[in-house]
Write a protein that holds these residues in place. Structure first.
Motif, short mmCIF file in Angstrom:
data_model
loop_
_atom_site.label_atom_id
_atom_site.label_comp_id
_atom_site.label_asym_id
_atom_site.label_seq_id
_atom_site.Cartn_x
_atom_site.Cartn_y
_atom_site.Cartn_z
N ALA A 1 0.83 -1.20 0.00
CA ALA A 1 0.00 0.00 0.00
C ALA A 1 0.87 1.26 0.00
O ALA A 1 0.56 2.25 -0.68
CB ALA A 1 -0.93 0.00 1.21
N LEU A 2 1.94 1.24 0.76
CA LEU A 2 2.86 2.37 0.79
C LEU A 2 3.45 2.64 -0.60
O LEU A 2 3.56 3.79 -1.02
CB LEU A 2 3.99 2.11 1.78
CG LEU A 2 3.62 2.24 3.26
CD1 LEU A 2 4.56 1.44 4.13
CD2 LEU A 2 3.63 3.73 3.67
N GLU A 3 3.77 1.58 -1.32
CA GLU A 3 4.32 1.76 -2.66
C GLU A 3 3.25 2.25 -3.63
O GLU A 3 3.55 3.03 -4.54
CB GLU A 3 4.95 0.46 -3.16
CG GLU A 3 5.82 0.64 -4.41
CD GLU A 3 7.07 1.49 -4.16
OE1 GLU A 3 7.67 1.93 -5.16
OE2 GLU A 3 7.46 1.72 -3.00
N MET A 4 2.01 1.81 -3.45
CA MET A 4 0.92 2.33 -4.27
C MET A 4 0.75 3.83 -4.06
O MET A 4 0.58 4.60 -5.02
CB MET A 4 -0.38 1.59 -3.94
CG MET A 4 -0.40 0.13 -4.35
SD MET A 4 -1.89 -0.70 -3.70
CE MET A 4 -1.47 -2.43 -3.98
N ILE A 5 0.78 4.25 -2.81
CA ILE A 5 0.63 5.68 -2.49
C ILE A 5 1.81 6.47 -3.03
O ILE A 5 1.65 7.54 -3.63
CB ILE A 5 0.49 5.88 -0.97
CG1 ILE A 5 -0.83 5.29 -0.49
CG2 ILE A 5 0.57 7.36 -0.61
CD1 ILE A 5 -0.98 5.23 1.02
N HIS A 6 3.02 5.94 -2.85
CA HIS A 6 4.21 6.61 -3.37
C HIS A 6 4.14 6.74 -4.89
O HIS A 6 4.45 7.80 -5.46
CB HIS A 6 5.46 5.82 -2.96
CG HIS A 6 6.74 6.38 -3.49
ND1 HIS A 6 7.12 7.69 -3.30
CD2 HIS A 6 7.73 5.79 -4.22
CE1 HIS A 6 8.29 7.89 -3.89
NE2 HIS A 6 8.67 6.77 -4.44
N THR A 7 3.69 5.68 -5.56
CA THR A 7 3.57 5.71 -7.01
C THR A 7 2.56 6.75 -7.45
O THR A 7 2.77 7.47 -8.43
CB THR A 7 3.18 4.31 -7.55
OG1 THR A 7 4.17 3.37 -7.14
CG2 THR A 7 3.08 4.31 -9.06
N ASP B 1 -5.26 8.35 -8.82
CA ASP B 1 -6.42 8.27 -7.94
C ASP B 1 -6.76 6.82 -7.60
O ASP B 1 -7.08 6.48 -6.46
CB ASP B 1 -7.63 8.93 -8.60
CG ASP B 1 -7.47 10.44 -8.78
OD1 ASP B 1 -6.57 11.01 -8.15
OD2 ASP B 1 -8.26 11.02 -9.56
N GLY B 2 -6.71 5.96 -8.65
CA GLY B 2 -7.03 4.55 -8.45
C GLY B 2 -6.07 3.87 -7.49
O GLY B 2 -6.49 3.09 -6.62
N LEU B 3 -4.78 4.16 -7.62
CA LEU B 3 -3.78 3.57 -6.74
C LEU B 3 -3.96 4.04 -5.30
O LEU B 3 -3.82 3.25 -4.35
CB LEU B 3 -2.37 3.91 -7.23
CG LEU B 3 -1.89 3.14 -8.45
CD1 LEU B 3 -0.63 3.80 -9.03
CD2 LEU B 3 -1.60 1.68 -8.11
N LEU B 4 -4.27 5.32 -5.12
CA LEU B 4 -4.45 5.86 -3.77
C LEU B 4 -5.63 5.19 -3.07
O LEU B 4 -5.51 4.73 -1.93
CB LEU B 4 -4.66 7.37 -3.83
CG LEU B 4 -4.93 8.06 -2.49
CD1 LEU B 4 -3.78 7.86 -1.52
CD2 LEU B 4 -5.20 9.55 -2.71
N ALA B 5 -6.75 5.11 -3.75
CA ALA B 5 -7.93 4.49 -3.14
C ALA B 5 -7.70 3.00 -2.86
O ALA B 5 -8.07 2.49 -1.80
CB ALA B 5 -9.14 4.69 -4.05
N TYR B 6 -7.07 2.33 -3.81
CA TYR B 6 -6.85 0.89 -3.67
C TYR B 6 -5.90 0.58 -2.52
O TYR B 6 -6.03 -0.47 -1.87
CB TYR B 6 -6.32 0.33 -4.98
CG TYR B 6 -6.19 -1.17 -5.02
CD1 TYR B 6 -7.24 -2.00 -4.64
CD2 TYR B 6 -5.02 -1.77 -5.45
CE1 TYR B 6 -7.13 -3.38 -4.69
CE2 TYR B 6 -4.89 -3.16 -5.51
CZ TYR B 6 -5.95 -3.95 -5.12
OH TYR B 6 -5.83 -5.32 -5.16
#
Length: 308
Positions: free
Chosen positions: A85-91, A128-133
């Motif tokens: 999740a941290l990497e999704m947010i960073h991305t 947006d999709g990565l942040l929510a996911y």
């Protein structure tokens, strides 16, 4: 400088193979990320999300989460969903940061930026999709961790992203472009929020998974704040001294955008000295953990030694 660490801790540190450690943990994170986001309809948005998520990188934030969780008696398995999740947010932050309305960059991690491949509209939606996911993934995929711990992690991640974190830092960063009267306090605010907040969330979320007490969280927050600021100082230095081929992104863009940076404020030598001081203080925060803290201390050293 004479080390204050006991001899057995110094020996453990000198024998620790950070390169092998990072390679092993990076491979674990890559495998977890690969399976975290399958492609389904509408394929375009999932492909855009995966394009940036799987574009490589150091995976430093996930590794910090895993290392902190292990330091406090947790396991890689219980921490991996939060690490992903941290990497999704960073991305997400990188995709949005590269947009023409922000830093307007064409390259990231040696590849064309997301908006250059998919267009600005899809790039925004991919972020947006990565942040929510990311929030869904922590809650749905974490096993054998009490729900109240996960609630604290979700709150911590939200705090790191919102106006209290990287969004707030980005706003002040944009407002300061082209200004020559930016002081060190404003620069610290920008980077403790834009860069440091998510690094701190990585460390603290690893601790929260284990139910760490407040004193432990405060100690780890100081460690994370110091390495976060050191990380940004080195980034500023590399923007001046490195090349696109080495960095994997456009070099010299801070100068082009007339951004206030640490080297511009202090010069290269003082900036390096400050980064080294911050890393030394970060490592000192973990001294009471002895040999168990060697991975996190080695990562702190890596931040000032990296070339990209």
């Amino acid at each position: 400088m004479i080390s204050a660490d006991p001899p057995h801790v110094r020996n453990a540190a000198s024998n620790f193979d950070l390169k092998a450690y990072l390679k092993e943990r990076q491979a674990l994170v890559e495998a977890a990320l690969e399976s975290s986001l399958p492609v389904t309809y509408p394929e375009k948005i999932y492909n855009a999300m995966r394009y940036s998520l799987m574009a490589g990188g150091k995976r430093l934030r996930p590794i910090l989460c895993l290392a902190t969780c292990e330091l406090l008696g947790g396991t890689i398995a219980m921490a991996m969903p939060t690490a992903c999740a941290l990497e999704m947010i960073h991305t997400m932050s990188l995709i949005h940061d590269d947009l023409p309305a922000m830093d307007n960059d064409d390259y990231r991690r040696g590849k064309l930026t997301n908006h250059k491949v998919y267009g600005e509209d899809i790039a925004i939606l991919a972020g947006d999709g990565l942040l929510a996911y990311a929030f869904e993934y922590v809650v749905e995929q974490t096993k054998n961790v009490p729900a109240e711990y996960l609630l604290k992690i979700v709150a911590r991640l939200g705090h790191a992203v919102a106006a209290t974190g990287l969004v707030g830092g980005q706003v002040v960063d944009l407002e300061c472009e082209g200004k020559t009267n930016i002081g060190v306090e404003t620069l610290h605010f920008i980077h403790s929020h834009k860069t440091g907040a998510l690094l701190e969330a990585a460390v603290l979320s690893g601790a929260l998974l284990t139910g760490a007490d407040e004193a432990t969280l405060e100690r780890l927050a100081r460690y994370a704040a110091n390495i976060g600021l050191a990380f940004q100082i080195i980034d500023d230095i590399l923007d001046i001294t490195s090349t696109r081929d080495v960095l994997g992104k456009t070099a010299g863009k801070d100068v082009t955008a007339q951004k206030m940076t640490y080297p511009r404020l202090w010069g290269l030598d003082k900036s390096r000295q400050e980064a080294e001081r911050l890393v030394a203080e970060a490592k000192a925060e973990l001294a009471l953990y002895g040999e168990a803290a060697v991975p996190l201390q080695a990562i702190a050293d890596y931040i000032t030694a990296r070339s990209h």
